[in-house]
Design a protein around this motif. Structure first.
Motif, PDB file in Angstrom:
ATOM      1  N   SER A  44       0.744  -1.200   0.099  1.00 26.52           N
ATOM      2  CA  SER A  44       0.059  -0.032   0.181  1.00 26.52           C
ATOM      3  C   SER A  44       0.880   1.130   0.035  1.00 26.52           C
ATOM      4  N   GLU A  45       0.309   2.524  -0.235  1.00 27.02           N
ATOM      5  CA  GLU A  45       1.021   3.578  -0.226  1.00 27.02           C
ATOM      6  C   GLU A  45       1.518   3.972   1.046  1.00 27.02           C
ATOM      7  N   THR A  46       0.860   3.703   1.985  1.00 28.48           N
ATOM      8  CA  THR A  46       1.221   3.887   3.346  1.00 28.48           C
ATOM      9  C   THR A  46       2.577   2.945   3.635  1.00 28.48           C
ATOM     10  N   VAL A  47       2.309   1.845   3.421  1.00 23.17           N
ATOM     11  CA  VAL A  47       3.494   0.753   3.885  1.00 23.17           C
ATOM     12  C   VAL A  47       4.797   1.194   3.136  1.00 23.17           C
ATOM     13  N   PHE A  48       4.592   1.545   1.627  1.00 20.35           N
ATOM     14  CA  PHE A  48       5.774   1.974   0.974  1.00 20.35           C
ATOM     15  C   PHE A  48       6.284   3.241   1.618  1.00 20.35           C
ATOM     16  N   GLY A  49       5.351   4.320   1.999  1.00 17.10           N
ATOM     17  CA  GLY A  49       6.024   5.557   2.396  1.00 17.10           C
ATOM     18  C   GLY A  49       6.593   5.478   3.882  1.00 17.10           C
ATOM     19  N   LYS A  50       6.335   4.398   4.607  1.00 18.87           N
ATOM     20  CA  LYS A  50       6.797   4.175   5.937  1.00 18.87           C
ATOM     21  C   LYS A  50       8.260   3.499   5.607  1.00 18.87           C
ATOM     22  N   ARG A  51       8.198   2.587   5.090  1.00 13.75           N
ATOM     23  CA  ARG A  51       9.412   2.095   4.660  1.00 13.75           C
ATOM     24  C   ARG A  51      10.385   3.084   3.677  1.00 13.75           C
ATOM     25  N   PHE A  52       9.952   3.605   3.006  1.00 17.70           N
ATOM     26  CA  PHE A  52      10.858   4.987   2.279  1.00 17.70           C
ATOM     27  C   PHE A  52      11.536   5.959   3.385  1.00 17.70           C
ATOM     28  N   LYS A  53      10.562   6.454   4.322  1.00 16.96           N
ATOM     29  CA  LYS A  53      10.973   7.331   5.331  1.00 16.96           C
ATOM     30  C   LYS A  53      12.289   6.628   6.201  1.00 16.96           C
ATOM     31  N   ALA A  54      11.942   5.266   6.509  1.00 15.80           N
ATOM     32  CA  ALA A  54      12.677   4.308   7.293  1.00 15.80           C
ATOM     33  C   ALA A  54      14.314   4.271   6.813  1.00 15.80           C
ATOM     34  N   ALA A  55      14.079   4.181   5.413  1.00 17.21           N
ATOM     35  CA  ALA A  55      15.538   4.246   4.659  1.00 17.21           C
ATOM     36  C   ALA A  55      16.232   5.352   4.572  1.00 17.21           C
ATOM     37  N   ILE A  56      15.498   6.502   4.745  1.00 16.62           N
ATOM     38  CA  ILE A  56      16.118   7.993   4.545  1.00 16.62           C
ATOM     39  C   ILE A  56      16.537   7.998   6.125  1.00 16.62           C
ATOM     40  N   ASP A  57      15.781   7.748   7.018  1.00 18.87           N
ATOM     41  CA  ASP A  57      16.331   7.883   8.393  1.00 18.87           C
ATOM     42  C   ASP A  57      17.512   7.095   8.626  1.00 18.87           C
ATOM     43  N   ASN A  70       3.594  17.804   5.516  1.00 20.17           N
ATOM     44  CA  ASN A  70       2.905  18.885   5.164  1.00 20.17           C
ATOM     45  C   ASN A  70       1.176  18.739   5.827  1.00 20.17           C
ATOM     46  N   SER A  71       0.346  19.633   5.210  1.00 21.17           N
ATOM     47  CA  SER A  71      -1.067  19.631   6.015  1.00 21.17           C
ATOM     48  C   SER A  71      -1.884  18.768   5.390  1.00 21.17           C
ATOM     49  N   ALA A  72      -1.472  18.021   4.305  1.00 25.09           N
ATOM     50  CA  ALA A  72      -2.230  17.015   3.401  1.00 25.09           C
ATOM     51  C   ALA A  72      -1.757  15.822   4.131  1.00 25.09           C
ATOM     52  N   ASN A  73      -0.743  15.583   5.375  1.00 22.07           N
ATOM     53  CA  ASN A  73      -0.174  14.568   5.668  1.00 22.07           C
ATOM     54  C   ASN A  73       0.900  13.620   5.065  1.00 22.07           C
ATOM     55  N   LEU A  74       1.241  14.527   3.887  1.00 25.47           N
ATOM     56  CA  LEU A  74       2.360  13.736   3.101  1.00 25.47           C
ATOM     57  C   LEU A  74       3.762  14.188   3.629  1.00 25.47           C
ATOM     58  N   ASN A  75       4.655  13.370   3.724  1.00 22.71           N
ATOM     59  CA  ASN A  75       6.120  13.693   3.834  1.00 22.71           C
ATOM     60  C   ASN A  75       6.494  14.274   2.740  1.00 22.71           C
TER      61      ASN A  75
END
Length: 81
Positions: A44-57, A70-75
């Motif tokens: 899902s977009e949510t799972v991929f987004g979390k995995r992407f942010k974890a890779a950045i971190d 942002n205000s639309a809850n997008l990283n």
């Protein structure tokens, strides 16, 4: 599920081919465009987004840094190199 290596290669490809200039901010839907729902093989977009942010971190993608949510809850991310 996409592995970290697959995520890194996928993002690097889109940064290069999408013409995201160094110093510009982006979110994942902007980076992936129309393929946002198809590129990551069943996640899902949510799972991929979390995995992407974890890779950045973890520093797995040194050419990208997290900026804010942002205000639309997008990283929001920035290409730094």
């Amino acid at each position: 599920m996409a592995t970290d290596t697959k995520i890194i290669k996928l993002v690097q490809k889109h940064l290069r081919e999408g013409g995201t200039p160094v110093g510009s901010d982006f979110n994942l839907p902007e980076l992936f465009g129309d393929n946002w729902n198809k590129e990551y093989l069943g996640e899902s977009e949510t799972v991929f987004g979390k995995r992407f942010k974890a890779a950045i971190d973890r520093g797995s993608l040194p050419e990208v840094e997290w900026v804010e949510r942002n205000s639309a809850n997008l990283n929001i991310y920035r290409r730094v190199s």
